[in-house]
Design a protein around this motif. Sequence first.
Motif, short mmCIF file in Angstrom:
data_model
loop_
_atom_site.label_atom_id
_atom_site.label_comp_id
_atom_site.label_asym_id
_atom_site.label_seq_id
_atom_site.Cartn_x
_atom_site.Cartn_y
_atom_site.Cartn_z
N TYR A 86 0.84 -1.19 0.00
CA TYR A 86 0.00 0.00 0.00
C TYR A 86 0.88 1.24 0.00
O TYR A 86 2.01 1.22 0.50
N HIS A 87 0.31 2.31 -0.54
CA HIS A 87 0.96 3.62 -0.45
C HIS A 87 0.02 4.57 0.28
O HIS A 87 -0.22 4.40 1.45
N ARG A 88 -0.56 5.53 -0.43
CA ARG A 88 -1.45 6.46 0.28
C ARG A 88 -2.86 5.89 0.40
O ARG A 88 -3.34 5.19 -0.48
N PHE A 142 3.35 -0.90 3.97
CA PHE A 142 3.04 0.48 3.61
C PHE A 142 4.33 1.21 3.30
O PHE A 142 5.23 1.28 4.14
N ASP A 143 4.42 1.77 2.11
CA ASP A 143 5.64 2.47 1.70
C ASP A 143 5.48 3.99 1.86
O ASP A 143 4.37 4.52 1.80
N ASP A 144 6.60 4.64 2.01
CA ASP A 144 6.72 6.10 1.90
C ASP A 144 6.32 6.88 3.15
O ASP A 144 6.41 8.11 3.16
N ALA A 145 5.86 6.20 4.20
CA ALA A 145 5.54 6.89 5.46
C ALA A 145 4.62 8.09 5.24
O ALA A 145 4.84 9.18 5.76
N ASN A 211 12.91 -0.15 6.63
CA ASN A 211 13.73 0.87 5.98
C ASN A 211 13.26 1.10 4.55
O ASN A 211 13.05 0.14 3.79
N HIS A 212 13.06 2.35 4.18
CA HIS A 212 12.71 2.69 2.78
C HIS A 212 13.70 3.74 2.26
O HIS A 212 13.40 4.42 1.28
N THR A 213 14.83 3.81 2.90
CA THR A 213 15.97 4.71 2.61
C THR A 213 15.70 6.15 3.02
O THR A 213 14.55 6.58 3.15
N ASP A 215 16.23 9.16 1.45
CA ASP A 215 15.63 10.13 0.51
C ASP A 215 14.88 9.47 -0.64
O ASP A 215 14.54 10.15 -1.61
N HIS A 216 14.72 8.15 -0.60
CA HIS A 216 13.95 7.45 -1.63
C HIS A 216 14.57 7.55 -3.04
O HIS A 216 13.87 7.73 -4.04
N PRO A 217 15.87 7.42 -3.16
CA PRO A 217 16.47 7.47 -4.50
C PRO A 217 16.33 6.13 -5.22
O PRO A 217 16.02 5.11 -4.59
#
Length: 362
Positions: A86-88, A142-145, A211-213, A215-217
Amino acid sequence: MAHTRSSYGTGLLPRAGRPAGLRGALALTVSIGLLLAGGCASRGASESEQDTAGPTSSTPPSPTSAPPSAAEVGANELGEVPILMYHRITPNPQSVYDRTPQRFRAELQRLARENYAPVTTAEYATGEMDVPAGKHPVVLTFDDAAESQFRLNSSGEPAEGTAVAILREVAAAHEDFRAVASLYITTPPFGGEHSGRKLRWLHQHGFELGNHTLDHPTLSARSSSEATHQIAEMQRRITREVPNAEVSTIALPHGVHPQPEKLARSGESEGVSYRHDAVLLVGARPAPSPFSGNFDPLNVPRIRSQGGSGSGSELGSTVWLDKLAADPARRYTSDGDPSVISHPADSTRTPAPGQEKRINAY
Ligand SMILES: [Zn+2]
Protein backbone atom coordinates in the motif's frame (compact mmCIF):
# COMPACT_ATOMS: atom_id res chain seq x y z
CA MET A 1 18.63 -16.43 12.66
CA ALA A 2 18.71 -15.09 16.17
CA HIS A 3 16.60 -12.07 16.80
CA THR A 4 15.34 -10.21 19.72
CA ARG A 5 11.69 -9.96 18.94
CA SER A 6 11.10 -7.05 21.22
CA SER A 7 9.51 -5.07 18.46
CA TYR A 8 6.75 -7.52 17.74
CA GLY A 9 5.34 -8.27 20.81
CA THR A 10 4.37 -8.23 24.09
CA GLY A 11 6.88 -10.48 25.70
CA LEU A 12 7.23 -13.25 23.17
CA LEU A 13 9.38 -16.02 24.46
CA PRO A 14 11.90 -17.70 22.20
CA ARG A 15 10.09 -20.10 19.91
CA ALA A 16 11.14 -23.21 21.78
CA GLY A 17 9.75 -21.96 25.04
CA ARG A 18 6.49 -20.68 23.67
CA PRO A 19 3.24 -22.58 23.58
CA ALA A 20 2.37 -23.39 19.99
CA GLY A 21 -0.44 -21.32 18.65
CA LEU A 22 -0.16 -18.69 21.33
CA ARG A 23 0.13 -15.47 19.48
CA GLY A 24 2.25 -12.64 20.79
CA ALA A 25 -0.37 -9.97 20.48
CA LEU A 26 -2.63 -11.87 22.78
CA ALA A 27 -0.08 -13.44 25.04
CA LEU A 28 -0.39 -11.06 27.92
CA THR A 29 -4.01 -10.19 27.74
CA VAL A 30 -5.94 -13.29 26.80
CA SER A 31 -6.36 -16.29 28.99
CA ILE A 32 -5.74 -19.78 27.69
CA GLY A 33 -9.45 -20.44 27.99
CA LEU A 34 -10.20 -17.58 25.68
CA LEU A 35 -7.61 -18.78 23.20
CA LEU A 36 -9.19 -22.20 23.11
CA ALA A 37 -12.62 -20.73 22.66
CA GLY A 38 -11.22 -18.70 19.79
CA GLY A 39 -10.16 -21.78 17.93
CA CYS A 40 -6.40 -21.42 18.32
CA ALA A 41 -5.93 -24.45 20.49
CA SER A 42 -2.37 -25.63 20.33
CA ARG A 43 -1.58 -29.13 19.36
CA GLY A 44 -0.22 -29.61 22.84
CA ALA A 45 -3.66 -29.12 24.39
CA SER A 46 -5.42 -32.14 25.77
CA GLU A 47 -8.05 -34.01 23.80
CA SER A 48 -10.81 -32.76 26.03
CA GLU A 49 -9.68 -29.19 25.57
CA GLN A 50 -9.61 -29.68 21.83
CA ASP A 51 -13.13 -31.01 21.95
CA THR A 52 -14.31 -27.59 22.98
CA ALA A 53 -11.96 -25.72 20.78
CA GLY A 54 -14.04 -24.97 17.73
CA PRO A 55 -13.32 -25.74 14.10
CA THR A 56 -10.47 -28.21 14.55
CA SER A 57 -12.40 -30.34 17.03
CA SER A 58 -15.19 -31.63 14.83
CA THR A 59 -13.14 -34.43 13.25
CA PRO A 60 -11.43 -37.06 15.38
CA PRO A 61 -7.65 -37.03 15.23
CA SER A 62 -6.31 -39.19 12.42
CA PRO A 63 -4.51 -42.37 13.50
CA THR A 64 -1.43 -41.58 11.40
CA SER A 65 1.75 -40.16 12.82
CA ALA A 66 0.94 -36.80 11.28
CA PRO A 67 -0.24 -34.16 13.67
CA PRO A 68 -3.99 -34.42 13.28
CA SER A 69 -4.77 -30.83 12.64
CA ALA A 70 -2.33 -30.52 9.71
CA ALA A 71 -4.36 -32.82 7.48
CA GLU A 72 -7.67 -31.62 8.84
CA VAL A 73 -6.97 -28.02 8.01
CA GLY A 74 -5.10 -28.75 4.78
CA ALA A 75 -1.89 -27.24 6.13
CA ASN A 76 0.42 -26.15 3.34
CA GLU A 77 3.41 -24.40 4.78
CA LEU A 78 5.42 -24.50 1.58
CA GLY A 79 2.68 -22.47 -0.11
CA GLU A 80 2.79 -18.82 -1.09
CA VAL A 81 2.14 -15.78 1.07
CA PRO A 82 0.62 -12.57 -0.31
CA ILE A 83 2.60 -9.51 0.74
CA LEU A 84 0.33 -6.61 -0.06
CA MET A 85 1.80 -3.22 -0.88
CA TYR A 86 0.00 0.00 0.00
CA HIS A 87 0.96 3.62 -0.45
CA ARG A 88 -1.45 6.46 0.28
CA ILE A 89 -4.93 5.89 1.69
CA THR A 90 -6.85 8.86 0.35
CA PRO A 91 -10.40 9.77 -0.66
CA ASN A 92 -8.93 11.29 -3.86
CA PRO A 93 -6.65 8.71 -5.47
CA GLN A 94 -4.14 10.25 -7.86
CA SER A 95 -2.41 7.13 -9.07
CA VAL A 96 -2.84 3.42 -9.22
CA TYR A 97 -0.87 3.20 -5.98
CA ASP A 98 -3.48 5.11 -3.98
CA ARG A 99 -6.50 3.45 -2.39
CA THR A 100 -9.55 5.05 -0.87
CA PRO A 101 -10.27 4.40 2.81
CA GLN A 102 -13.40 2.53 1.75
CA ARG A 103 -11.55 0.20 -0.60
CA PHE A 104 -8.77 -0.32 1.92
CA ARG A 105 -11.28 -1.27 4.60
CA ALA A 106 -13.11 -3.57 2.20
CA GLU A 107 -9.87 -5.34 1.31
CA LEU A 108 -9.02 -5.92 4.97
CA GLN A 109 -12.53 -7.24 5.58
CA ARG A 110 -12.11 -9.59 2.65
CA LEU A 111 -8.82 -10.85 4.09
CA ALA A 112 -10.43 -11.45 7.48
CA ARG A 113 -13.41 -13.20 5.90
CA GLU A 114 -11.08 -15.46 3.89
CA ASN A 115 -9.16 -16.54 6.97
CA TYR A 116 -6.03 -14.51 6.52
CA ALA A 117 -4.00 -13.60 9.60
CA PRO A 118 -1.65 -10.60 9.35
CA VAL A 119 2.03 -11.03 10.21
CA THR A 120 4.89 -8.57 9.80
CA THR A 121 7.53 -8.86 7.10
CA ALA A 122 10.07 -9.69 9.79
CA GLU A 123 7.92 -12.52 11.13
CA TYR A 124 7.40 -13.83 7.61
CA ALA A 125 11.07 -13.63 6.66
CA THR A 126 12.31 -15.41 9.77
CA GLY A 127 9.52 -17.98 9.60
CA GLU A 128 8.31 -16.93 13.03
CA MET A 129 4.71 -16.80 11.92
CA ASP A 130 2.52 -17.85 14.78
CA VAL A 131 -0.65 -18.24 12.74
CA PRO A 132 -3.62 -20.34 13.97
CA ALA A 133 -4.24 -23.67 12.26
CA GLY A 134 -6.13 -23.33 9.01
CA LYS A 135 -5.37 -19.62 8.60
CA HIS A 136 -3.25 -18.04 5.90
CA PRO A 137 -0.56 -15.49 6.69
CA VAL A 138 -0.73 -12.16 4.89
CA VAL A 139 1.73 -9.27 5.19
CA LEU A 140 0.43 -5.70 4.98
CA THR A 141 3.18 -3.30 3.92
CA PHE A 142 3.04 0.48 3.61
CA ASP A 143 5.64 2.47 1.70
CA ASP A 144 6.72 6.10 1.90
CA ALA A 145 5.54 6.89 5.46
CA ALA A 146 2.63 8.95 4.17
CA GLU A 147 0.52 10.92 6.64
CA SER A 148 -2.58 9.15 5.36
CA GLN A 149 -1.13 5.95 6.73
CA PHE A 150 -0.63 7.20 10.26
CA ARG A 151 -1.21 10.28 12.36
CA LEU A 152 -2.08 10.71 16.01
CA ASN A 153 -5.13 12.72 17.09
CA SER A 154 -5.23 15.07 20.07
CA SER A 155 -5.94 12.11 22.35
CA GLY A 156 -2.80 10.33 21.18
CA GLU A 157 -4.74 7.71 19.22
CA PRO A 158 -4.46 6.92 15.49
CA ALA A 159 -6.43 9.58 13.62
CA GLU A 160 -9.72 8.49 12.12
CA GLY A 161 -9.48 7.42 8.49
CA THR A 162 -5.77 6.65 8.57
CA ALA A 163 -4.63 3.20 7.49
CA VAL A 164 -3.55 2.29 11.01
CA ALA A 165 -6.91 3.35 12.49
CA ILE A 166 -8.86 1.40 9.86
CA LEU A 167 -6.70 -1.67 10.36
CA ARG A 168 -7.28 -1.54 14.12
CA GLU A 169 -11.03 -1.22 13.61
CA VAL A 170 -11.17 -4.23 11.30
CA ALA A 171 -8.92 -6.23 13.61
CA ALA A 172 -11.13 -5.48 16.61
CA ALA A 173 -14.13 -6.86 14.74
CA HIS A 174 -12.48 -10.11 13.60
CA GLU A 175 -11.06 -12.93 15.63
CA ASP A 176 -7.42 -13.80 14.84
CA PHE A 177 -6.91 -10.70 12.71
CA ARG A 178 -4.04 -8.92 14.40
CA ALA A 179 -3.56 -5.21 13.90
CA VAL A 180 0.01 -5.51 12.66
CA ALA A 181 1.70 -4.20 9.55
CA SER A 182 5.14 -3.23 8.30
CA LEU A 183 5.69 0.44 7.56
CA TYR A 184 8.63 1.42 5.36
CA ILE A 185 10.03 4.69 6.56
CA THR A 186 11.60 7.44 4.51
CA THR A 187 12.02 11.18 5.08
CA PRO A 188 9.93 12.80 6.48
CA PRO A 189 8.14 10.11 8.47
CA PHE A 190 4.36 10.64 8.42
CA GLY A 191 4.46 14.34 7.66
CA GLY A 192 7.51 15.04 9.80
CA GLU A 193 5.86 16.69 12.78
CA HIS A 194 6.34 14.73 16.02
CA SER A 195 7.76 11.93 13.95
CA GLY A 196 9.63 10.42 16.89
CA ARG A 197 6.42 10.16 18.86
CA LYS A 198 4.67 8.52 15.89
CA LEU A 199 7.45 6.00 15.37
CA ARG A 200 7.46 5.12 19.06
CA TRP A 201 3.69 4.64 19.07
CA LEU A 202 3.89 2.26 16.11
CA HIS A 203 6.70 0.26 17.66
CA GLN A 204 4.96 0.04 21.02
CA HIS A 205 1.82 -1.29 19.34
CA GLY A 206 3.51 -4.11 17.46
CA PHE A 207 3.97 -2.46 14.06
CA GLU A 208 7.22 -3.11 12.25
CA LEU A 209 9.39 -0.14 11.31
CA GLY A 210 11.20 -0.99 8.08
CA ASN A 211 13.73 0.87 5.98
CA HIS A 212 12.71 2.69 2.78
CA THR A 213 15.97 4.71 2.61
CA LEU A 214 16.70 8.25 3.68
CA ASP A 215 15.63 10.13 0.51
CA HIS A 216 13.95 7.45 -1.63
CA PRO A 217 16.47 7.47 -4.50
CA THR A 218 16.75 4.90 -7.25
CA LEU A 219 19.62 3.11 -5.56
CA SER A 220 21.17 1.74 -8.75
CA ALA A 221 21.78 5.32 -9.87
CA ARG A 222 23.94 6.00 -6.80
CA SER A 223 27.44 4.90 -5.97
CA SER A 224 27.72 1.97 -3.60
CA SER A 225 28.85 4.25 -0.79
CA GLU A 226 25.93 6.61 -1.38
CA ALA A 227 23.51 3.68 -1.46
CA THR A 228 24.77 2.25 1.80
CA HIS A 229 24.59 5.72 3.34
CA GLN A 230 20.94 6.02 2.25
CA ILE A 231 20.11 2.78 4.02
CA ALA A 232 22.30 3.10 7.10
CA GLU A 233 21.33 6.68 7.79
CA MET A 234 17.61 5.87 7.68
CA GLN A 235 18.17 3.05 10.12
CA ARG A 236 20.18 5.35 12.37
CA ARG A 237 17.36 7.90 12.45
CA ILE A 238 14.71 5.30 13.23
CA THR A 239 16.72 3.79 16.05
CA ARG A 240 17.65 7.24 17.37
CA GLU A 241 13.93 7.80 17.96
CA VAL A 242 13.12 4.22 18.93
CA PRO A 243 16.28 2.81 20.49
CA ASN A 244 14.98 -0.75 20.91
CA ALA A 245 13.53 -1.03 17.39
CA GLU A 246 15.13 -3.65 15.22
CA VAL A 247 15.15 -2.57 11.59
CA SER A 248 15.44 -5.94 9.90
CA THR A 249 13.67 -5.55 6.55
CA ILE A 250 13.84 -3.05 3.70
CA ALA A 251 11.53 -2.07 0.83
CA LEU A 252 13.59 -0.88 -2.12
CA PRO A 253 12.50 2.51 -3.50
CA HIS A 254 10.92 1.82 -6.91
CA GLY A 255 11.85 -1.83 -6.37
CA VAL A 256 15.39 -1.20 -7.62
CA HIS A 257 18.46 -2.74 -5.99
CA PRO A 258 21.72 -0.89 -5.35
CA GLN A 259 24.85 -2.12 -7.09
CA PRO A 260 26.06 -4.59 -6.10
CA GLU A 261 22.64 -5.95 -5.16
CA LYS A 262 23.83 -7.61 -1.97
CA LEU A 263 24.26 -4.15 -0.44
CA ALA A 264 20.49 -4.20 0.07
CA ARG A 265 20.89 -7.06 2.53
CA SER A 266 23.82 -5.90 4.55
CA GLY A 267 26.27 -3.09 4.66
CA GLU A 268 27.91 -0.42 6.75
CA SER A 269 28.24 3.31 6.51
CA GLU A 270 29.83 5.74 8.93
CA GLY A 271 29.83 3.27 11.76
CA VAL A 272 26.23 2.10 11.28
CA SER A 273 25.80 -1.44 10.03
CA TYR A 274 22.58 -2.99 8.83
CA ARG A 275 21.40 -6.49 8.01
CA HIS A 276 18.03 -7.34 6.50
CA ASP A 277 16.15 -10.63 6.61
CA ALA A 278 14.08 -9.57 3.61
CA VAL A 279 14.52 -7.14 0.72
CA LEU A 280 11.12 -6.26 -0.71
CA LEU A 281 10.51 -5.61 -4.39
CA VAL A 282 7.53 -3.79 -5.90
CA GLY A 283 5.80 -6.45 -8.00
CA ALA A 284 3.99 -8.55 -8.75
CA ARG A 285 3.13 -11.98 -7.42
CA PRO A 286 2.75 -13.81 -4.10
CA ALA A 287 5.94 -14.49 -2.15
CA PRO A 288 7.33 -17.99 -1.63
CA SER A 289 7.03 -19.61 1.77
CA PRO A 290 10.08 -18.69 3.85
CA PHE A 291 10.54 -22.45 4.31
CA SER A 292 10.59 -23.25 0.61
CA GLY A 293 13.62 -23.62 -1.60
CA ASN A 294 12.34 -20.71 -3.68
CA PHE A 295 12.65 -18.19 -0.87
CA ASP A 296 15.23 -15.57 -1.79
CA PRO A 297 15.65 -12.94 0.92
CA LEU A 298 17.25 -10.55 -1.58
CA ASN A 299 14.21 -10.60 -3.88
CA VAL A 300 10.90 -10.85 -2.08
CA PRO A 301 7.96 -9.98 -4.35
CA ARG A 302 4.90 -8.03 -3.33
CA ILE A 303 1.44 -7.46 -4.75
CA ARG A 304 0.08 -3.97 -5.27
CA SER A 305 -3.27 -3.37 -3.61
CA GLN A 306 -5.61 -2.81 -6.55
CA GLY A 307 -9.13 -3.55 -7.72
CA GLY A 308 -10.05 -6.18 -10.26
CA SER A 309 -10.33 -3.94 -13.30
CA GLY A 310 -8.26 -1.25 -14.96
CA SER A 311 -4.69 -1.04 -16.16
CA GLY A 312 -2.39 -3.45 -14.37
CA SER A 313 -5.20 -5.10 -12.41
CA GLU A 314 -4.00 -8.53 -13.49
CA LEU A 315 -1.04 -7.91 -11.20
CA GLY A 316 -3.12 -6.41 -8.40
CA SER A 317 -4.41 -7.76 -5.13
CA THR A 318 -8.03 -8.44 -6.09
CA VAL A 319 -7.02 -10.74 -8.94
CA TRP A 320 -4.25 -12.41 -6.95
CA LEU A 321 -6.45 -13.05 -3.91
CA ASP A 322 -9.02 -14.62 -6.25
CA LYS A 323 -6.32 -16.89 -7.71
CA LEU A 324 -5.00 -17.94 -4.31
CA ALA A 325 -8.51 -18.68 -3.01
CA ALA A 326 -9.12 -20.91 -6.00
CA ASP A 327 -5.88 -22.87 -5.56
CA PRO A 328 -5.28 -24.36 -2.09
CA ALA A 329 -2.17 -26.17 -3.35
CA ARG A 330 -0.63 -22.80 -4.07
CA ARG A 331 -1.51 -20.89 -0.90
CA TYR A 332 0.18 -21.10 2.50
CA THR A 333 -2.08 -22.57 5.15
CA SER A 334 -0.81 -22.84 8.71
CA ASP A 335 -0.78 -26.02 10.81
CA GLY A 336 -0.92 -23.90 13.96
CA ASP A 337 2.45 -25.15 15.23
CA PRO A 338 5.36 -22.77 14.60
CA SER A 339 7.91 -25.50 15.27
CA VAL A 340 6.69 -27.83 12.49
CA ILE A 341 6.47 -27.27 8.73
CA SER A 342 3.50 -29.26 7.42
CA HIS A 343 2.61 -29.82 3.81
CA PRO A 344 0.72 -32.38 1.71
CA ALA A 345 2.93 -35.30 0.75
CA ASP A 346 2.14 -34.67 -2.91
CA SER A 347 3.34 -31.08 -2.81
CA THR A 348 5.55 -30.21 -5.73
CA ARG A 349 7.46 -27.65 -3.68
CA THR A 350 10.76 -28.42 -2.02
CA PRO A 351 11.79 -27.22 1.41
CA ALA A 352 14.77 -24.95 1.85
CA PRO A 353 18.00 -26.70 2.84
CA GLY A 354 18.26 -27.16 6.58
CA GLN A 355 14.51 -27.39 7.20
CA GLU A 356 14.23 -31.17 6.75
CA LYS A 357 13.99 -31.98 10.45
CA ARG A 358 10.97 -29.75 10.88
CA ILE A 359 9.06 -31.14 7.89
CA ASN A 360 5.80 -33.01 8.40
CA ALA A 361 4.58 -34.36 5.04
CA TYR A 362 1.13 -35.83 5.50
ZN1 LIG B 1 8.41 4.35 -2.08
